[in-house]
Scaffold this motif. Structure first.
Motif, PDB file in Angstrom:
ATOM      1  N   ARG A  17     103.729  91.129 -76.455  1.00  0.00           N
ATOM      2  CA  ARG A  17     103.632  92.290 -75.565  1.00  0.00           C
ATOM      3  C   ARG A  17     103.442  91.926 -74.099  1.00  0.00           C
ATOM      4  O   ARG A  17     103.592  92.785 -73.227  1.00  0.00           O
ATOM      5  CB  ARG A  17     102.467  93.185 -76.007  1.00  0.00           C
ATOM      6  N   ALA A  18     103.101  90.679 -73.808  1.00  0.00           N
ATOM      7  CA  ALA A  18     102.731  90.323 -72.446  1.00  0.00           C
ATOM      8  C   ALA A  18     103.677  89.339 -71.772  1.00  0.00           C
ATOM      9  O   ALA A  18     103.579  89.138 -70.558  1.00  0.00           O
ATOM     10  CB  ALA A  18     101.308  89.746 -72.433  1.00  0.00           C
ATOM     11  N   ARG A  19     104.582  88.724 -72.526  1.00  0.00           N
ATOM     12  CA  ARG A  19     105.454  87.678 -71.966  1.00  0.00           C
ATOM     13  C   ARG A  19     106.877  88.207 -71.766  1.00  0.00           C
ATOM     14  O   ARG A  19     107.371  89.013 -72.561  1.00  0.00           O
ATOM     15  CB  ARG A  19     105.487  86.472 -72.904  1.00  0.00           C
ATOM     16  N   ASP A  20     107.526  87.726 -70.713  1.00  0.00           N
ATOM     17  CA  ASP A  20     108.922  88.076 -70.463  1.00  0.00           C
ATOM     18  C   ASP A  20     109.886  87.117 -71.147  1.00  0.00           C
ATOM     19  O   ASP A  20     111.051  87.455 -71.378  1.00  0.00           O
ATOM     20  CB  ASP A  20     109.215  88.077 -68.954  1.00  0.00           C
ATOM     21  N   GLY A  43     105.885  77.535 -69.193  1.00  0.00           N
ATOM     22  CA  GLY A  43     106.271  78.823 -68.631  1.00  0.00           C
ATOM     23  C   GLY A  43     107.727  78.850 -68.213  1.00  0.00           C
ATOM     24  O   GLY A  43     108.603  78.267 -68.867  1.00  0.00           O
ATOM     25  N   HIS A  44     107.976  79.525 -67.114  1.00  0.00           N
ATOM     26  CA  HIS A  44     109.357  79.666 -66.638  1.00  0.00           C
ATOM     27  C   HIS A  44     109.952  78.329 -66.198  1.00  0.00           C
ATOM     28  O   HIS A  44     111.168  78.214 -66.027  1.00  0.00           O
ATOM     29  CB  HIS A  44     109.408  80.678 -65.489  1.00  0.00           C
ATOM     30  N   LEU A  45     109.107  77.327 -66.015  1.00  0.00           N
ATOM     31  CA  LEU A  45     109.623  76.016 -65.636  1.00  0.00           C
ATOM     32  C   LEU A  45     110.311  75.296 -66.783  1.00  0.00           C
ATOM     33  O   LEU A  45     111.003  74.312 -66.569  1.00  0.00           O
ATOM     34  CB  LEU A  45     108.489  75.134 -65.091  1.00  0.00           C
ATOM     35  N   ASP A 230     100.629  86.527 -76.598  1.00  0.00           N
ATOM     36  CA  ASP A 230     101.402  85.278 -76.613  1.00  0.00           C
ATOM     37  C   ASP A 230     102.661  85.508 -77.437  1.00  0.00           C
ATOM     38  O   ASP A 230     102.797  86.512 -78.146  1.00  0.00           O
ATOM     39  CB  ASP A 230     100.556  84.158 -77.235  1.00  0.00           C
ATOM     40  N   ASN A 231     103.608  84.573 -77.338  1.00  0.00           N
ATOM     41  CA  ASN A 231     104.756  84.596 -78.246  1.00  0.00           C
ATOM     42  C   ASN A 231     104.275  84.377 -79.677  1.00  0.00           C
ATOM     43  O   ASN A 231     103.265  83.704 -79.895  1.00  0.00           O
ATOM     44  CB  ASN A 231     105.760  83.505 -77.877  1.00  0.00           C
ATOM     45  N   ILE A 232     104.995  84.931 -80.623  1.00  0.00           N
ATOM     46  CA  ILE A 232     104.564  84.920 -82.029  1.00  0.00           C
ATOM     47  C   ILE A 232     105.720  84.427 -82.889  1.00  0.00           C
ATOM     48  O   ILE A 232     106.792  85.032 -82.883  1.00  0.00           O
ATOM     49  CB  ILE A 232     104.155  86.329 -82.504  1.00  0.00           C
TER      50      ILE A 232
END
Length: 240
Positions: A17-20, A43-45, A230-232
């Motif tokens: 729910r919180a990550r793009d 992350g995005h890196l 977090d991703n799941i």
């Protein structure tokens, strides 16, 4: 005896729910008795790049190599991914790209688990849930010293401080456990996006009560309802 043609499994990976970006990656190779969960860091890196690199390295193992030495083949593939990730980190000028990995391997009457980091494998056998992996994290040392249990470790502010990962350090530090398979065994592979919200008793109950077709949906729902910060990623493998 484990007949791989009759083994059933289900898998899901969700952004939460919180990550793009979903930095987790999942791989299923049932024809070889292999399932993988990898949780990227950076992350995005490049966390998504790191986890994808891990699963792609395993996915591209040559079939004859896989049949001759599955454990060695997977280890070598993860080592290749480790150096590929480090090359990408050098290219973009960072040292924070990496990924956890956990691999379940099933063969005739046997299982093996390779891992680095804090993604986990559990086994449900006759109603009892056992965590087969040991987190490579700072709080794991407190658990092993008897100062907290694994559920408490997940709630610790230092829960995300892992000590091993693919792409970090000189060589990937992989741990390995193996054992026998019994009829009815269920194996759960997951990233910490699930275990942040589902304690051991919740996992045991859901694995006991839920058919293979719905078990990932139910576990995912628990993580999302709990916050989904977090991703799941979830894989459940059921031995006939």
């Amino acid at each position: 005896m484990t007949d791989l043609t009759r083994v059933r499994y289900t898998a899901q990976s969700h952004c939460g729910r919180a990550r793009d970006v979903n930095e987790d990656s999942v791989l299923s190779l049932p024809e070889y008795g292999i399932w993988v969960v990898s949780d990227g860091m950076g992350g995005h890196l490049g966390g998504d790049y790191a986890s994808q690199t891990v699963v792609e390295a395993v996915a591209t193992i040559a079939p004859d190599e896989m049949q001759n030495d599955v454990v060695g083949s997977v280890q070598r593939a993860i080592q290749t991914a480790h150096h590929t990730i480090q090359g990408e980190a050098d290219r973009i000028g960072t040292d924070t790209i990496g990924a956890t990995v956990v691999v379940l391997m099933l063969a005739v009457g046997r299982f093996g688990v390779l891992w680095s980091g804090d993604s986990r494998v559990y086994r449900l056998r006759r109603g009892m849930l056992e965590m087969l992996t040991t987190d490579h994290s700072e709080v794991a040392e407190l658990v092993l010293a008897g100062k907290m249990d694994w559920d408490e470790a997940e709630r610790s502010p230092w829960a995300n401080a892992i000590t091993n990962a693919v792409g970090i350090g000189d060589d990937p530090e992989l741990e390995f456990v193996h054992g026998t398979v019994q009829s009815g065994d269920r194996f759960l592979l997951c990233s910490d996006g699930l275990t942040k919200y589902a304690d051991s008793e919740t996992l045991r109950r859901v694995l006991c009560e839920t058919g293979i077709e719905k078990v990932c949906d139910r576990l995912l729902g628990i993580a999302l309802d709990g916050g989904g910060a977090d991703n799941i990623s979830i894989v459940v493998v059921e031995v006939p």
